[in-house]
Design a protein around this motif. Structure first.
Motif, short mmCIF file in Angstrom:
data_model
loop_
_atom_site.label_atom_id
_atom_site.label_comp_id
_atom_site.label_asym_id
_atom_site.label_seq_id
_atom_site.Cartn_x
_atom_site.Cartn_y
_atom_site.Cartn_z
N PHE A 142 22.65 40.43 38.21
CA PHE A 142 23.72 41.14 37.51
C PHE A 142 25.02 40.81 38.22
CE2 PHE A 142 26.25 45.03 36.60
CZ PHE A 142 26.31 44.86 35.23
N ASN A 143 25.93 40.15 37.54
CA ASN A 143 27.12 39.62 38.21
C ASN A 143 28.43 40.08 37.56
OD1 ASN A 143 27.02 37.88 35.87
ND2 ASN A 143 25.66 36.52 37.04
N GLY A 261 43.67 39.63 42.24
CA GLY A 261 42.52 40.07 43.02
C GLY A 261 41.39 40.48 42.11
N GLY A 262 40.21 40.65 42.69
CA GLY A 262 39.05 41.08 41.93
C GLY A 262 38.40 40.00 41.10
N VAL A 263 39.00 38.82 41.09
CA VAL A 263 38.49 37.74 40.23
C VAL A 263 38.20 36.46 41.01
CG1 VAL A 263 39.59 38.54 38.10
CG2 VAL A 263 40.87 37.07 39.69
N GLY A 264 38.61 36.39 42.26
CA GLY A 264 38.45 35.17 43.04
C GLY A 264 37.60 35.38 44.28
N THR A 265 37.04 34.31 44.78
CA THR A 265 36.30 34.38 46.04
C THR A 265 37.25 34.62 47.21
OG1 THR A 265 36.39 31.97 46.13
CG2 THR A 265 34.39 32.96 45.23
N VAL A 266 38.53 34.36 46.97
CA VAL A 266 39.61 34.72 47.89
C VAL A 266 40.73 35.29 47.03
CG1 VAL A 266 39.03 32.96 49.60
CG2 VAL A 266 40.62 32.40 47.75
N PRO A 267 41.70 35.99 47.62
CA PRO A 267 42.87 36.40 46.83
C PRO A 267 43.47 35.17 46.15
CG PRO A 267 42.91 37.45 48.97
CD PRO A 267 41.80 36.45 49.03
N TRP A 268 43.71 35.26 44.84
CA TRP A 268 43.95 34.05 44.06
C TRP A 268 45.41 33.89 43.68
CZ3 TRP A 268 40.41 30.50 44.13
CH2 TRP A 268 40.55 29.37 43.30
N HIS A 303 27.66 37.98 33.01
CA HIS A 303 28.07 39.37 32.81
C HIS A 303 29.55 39.64 33.07
CE1 HIS A 303 23.68 39.63 33.94
NE2 HIS A 303 23.70 40.13 32.72
N ASN A 304 30.32 38.63 33.48
CA ASN A 304 31.73 38.92 33.80
C ASN A 304 32.71 38.10 32.96
OD1 ASN A 304 31.68 36.37 34.95
ND2 ASN A 304 32.07 37.05 37.05
N ARG A 305 32.30 37.67 31.80
CA ARG A 305 33.21 36.91 30.93
C ARG A 305 34.42 37.74 30.52
NH1 ARG A 305 30.63 32.27 29.51
NH2 ARG A 305 28.38 32.25 29.80
N LYS A 307 36.27 39.34 32.29
CA LYS A 307 37.34 39.26 33.29
C LYS A 307 38.41 38.23 32.93
CE LYS A 307 35.33 41.00 37.59
NZ LYS A 307 35.20 40.71 39.04
N VAL A 308 38.06 37.23 32.16
CA VAL A 308 39.04 36.21 31.79
C VAL A 308 40.19 36.84 31.03
CG1 VAL A 308 39.43 34.12 30.43
CG2 VAL A 308 37.35 34.34 31.81
N GLU A 309 39.87 37.57 29.98
CA GLU A 309 40.91 38.20 29.18
C GLU A 309 41.54 39.37 29.92
OE1 GLU A 309 43.55 38.31 26.23
OE2 GLU A 309 41.97 36.81 26.47
N LEU A 310 40.74 40.11 30.68
CA LEU A 310 41.27 41.25 31.42
C LEU A 310 42.29 40.78 32.47
CD1 LEU A 310 41.20 44.30 31.92
CD2 LEU A 310 39.32 43.91 33.53
N LEU A 311 42.02 39.67 33.11
CA LEU A 311 42.96 39.13 34.09
C LEU A 311 44.29 38.79 33.42
CD1 LEU A 311 43.87 37.93 36.78
CD2 LEU A 311 42.63 35.84 36.17
N LYS A 312 44.25 38.13 32.28
CA LYS A 312 45.49 37.78 31.58
C LYS A 312 46.28 39.02 31.21
CE LYS A 312 43.39 33.65 29.49
NZ LYS A 312 42.96 33.03 28.22
N ARG A 313 45.60 40.03 30.72
CA ARG A 313 46.29 41.26 30.32
C ARG A 313 46.86 41.98 31.53
NH1 ARG A 313 41.66 42.52 27.00
NH2 ARG A 313 41.37 44.42 28.22
N THR A 314 46.15 41.96 32.65
CA THR A 314 46.62 42.62 33.86
C THR A 314 47.88 41.94 34.39
OG1 THR A 314 44.35 43.26 34.42
CG2 THR A 314 45.98 43.33 36.20
N VAL A 315 47.87 40.62 34.45
CA VAL A 315 49.04 39.88 34.92
C VAL A 315 50.22 40.12 33.98
CG1 VAL A 315 49.98 37.57 35.32
CG2 VAL A 315 47.69 38.16 36.15
N GLU A 316 49.98 40.06 32.67
CA GLU A 316 51.06 40.29 31.72
C GLU A 316 51.66 41.68 31.88
OE1 GLU A 316 51.89 40.39 26.88
OE2 GLU A 316 49.94 39.77 27.65
N ARG A 317 50.80 42.67 32.04
CA ARG A 317 51.28 44.04 32.20
C ARG A 317 52.13 44.19 33.45
NH1 ARG A 317 53.28 48.65 30.36
NH2 ARG A 317 52.59 50.48 31.53
N GLN A 318 51.69 43.59 34.56
CA GLN A 318 52.45 43.74 35.79
C GLN A 318 53.74 42.93 35.77
OE1 GLN A 318 52.28 45.98 37.67
NE2 GLN A 318 53.05 45.49 39.70
N LEU A 319 53.75 41.80 35.12
CA LEU A 319 55.01 41.06 34.94
C LEU A 319 56.01 41.90 34.15
CD1 LEU A 319 53.71 37.48 34.10
CD2 LEU A 319 54.96 38.15 36.15
#
Length: 326
Positions: A142-143, A261-268, A303-305, A307-319
């Motif tokens: 479960f990933n 964060g939350g999407v990379g093996t390191v802060p991205w 199980h984490n597909r 995150k692709v769209e969620l990441l885009k929305r998160t970045v857009e919101r914070q910008l």
């Protein structure tokens, strides 16, 4: 818990000597002690560094910040210069953990913390990070909480730190002291992607001690902030997060620093997003266009597909928030 010896360093030289002999540095102990209890880690020697003079926050000559490795998360978040110059750091720290943990955990320990991957912390599961060559149970398990950026066939665990995302965005440098003297490492090079050696997580040499994290001076005025998306509002690790700093002069974006964060093996760090913003005038259309590039190169798992769209929305919101057009 395995037996271990304990020593308390009276100065940095004594600490480095003990570290070069294999001792593990401990301050707040909020991560290492937990891992020792769970038998994930079993160091032979703990070197207590809480008495070292590494607990200062200072403004550098050029107007940046230097945060000592032993400054607690609470102290850093509340510090007037941190809040004024780089609120993204304060916000990331305050969203990281409960007040009790922030009062104990240090800046140096926070960026050294290990993944919260459940397979890493389950000593019965295969984990290349914990036992090289054993495999990665997350790849076939479960990933949902795992990484979509910077992954390899050996490891897909995310880095858990929030403030490390802010440091990555701001292009901080890590100050180190070791048997061979002092050196500095760009934050982008300090935390290592897993590749084929996920057990090696930081660019540290034997015995090296983190003494400080330095954030460079950036053009003013500078607006910055941190947005964290999680399953619950009480303290939880990020599904996605975004650290953004923008310098706007004459109605044009002159400097843009963005990391996730939350999407990379390191802060991205998100250079494609940054490049799209430079020289442009803030607008709703611009935020959306730039954020669309946030997931470039993503390799989602079963199980984490989402995150692709969620990441885009998160970045857009914070910008939009930092850019003043929310």
């Amino acid at each position: 818990m395995h037996p271990f010896s304990y020593t308390r360093a009276s100065d940095t030289r004594e600490a480095v000597t003990a570290g070069s002999r294999g001792g593990r540095y401990v301050a707040g102990g909020t991560t290492l002690v937990d891992l020792m209890r769970e038998t994930v880690e079993h160091p032979d020697t703990l070197v207590d560094i809480t008495g070292l003079p590494l607990s200062q926050v200072t403004v550098t000559e050029r107007g940046g910040l230097r945060i000592g490795a032993l400054v607690t998360m609470s102290e850093a978040a509340a510090h007037a210069e941190v809040r004024t110059l780089y609120p993204v750091i304060s916000e990331a720290l305050e969203l990281s953990a409960s007040a009790q943990l922030r009062n104990m955990a240090t800046i140096g320990g926070n960026i050294m913390q290990r993944t919260r991957c459940t397979y890493f912390r389950d000593v019965t599961a295969d984990c290349n990070k914990r036992e090289p060559g054993s495999g990665c149970a997350a790849l076939r398990g479960f990933n949902r909480s795992h990484a979509i950026l910077g992954t390899s066939d050996s490891c897909v665990a995310t880095h858990p730190s929030d403030v490390a995302v802010a440091f990555a965005a701001l292009e901080a440098r890590v100050h180190l002291l070791g048997p061979e003297g002092e050196r500095q490492v760009p934050f982008a090079d300090f935390l290592l992607r897993p590749g084929h050696t996920p057990n090696r997580e930081q660019a540290l040499r034997r015995g090296e001690l983190i003494t400080a994290v330095e954030i460079p001076a950036l053009p003013r005025p500078l607006k910055s902030g941190y947005l964290k998306v999680r399953d619950r509002q009480s303290y939880e690790f990020a599904l996605t997060s975004a650290a953004v700093a923008l310098h706007v002069r004459g109605g044009v974006i002159r400097e843009a620093k963005v990391a996730a964060g939350g999407v990379g093996t390191v802060p991205w760090k998100l250079p494609a997003v940054e490049r799209h913003l430079l020289g442009e005038r803030p607008s709703e259309a611009l935020w959306a266009e730039a954020a669309a590039k946030a997931a470039d190169g993503a390799r989602p798992l079963q199980h984490n597909r989402f995150k692709v769209e969620l990441l885009k929305r998160t970045v857009e919101r914070q910008l939009r928030i930092v850019g003043g057009t929310k």
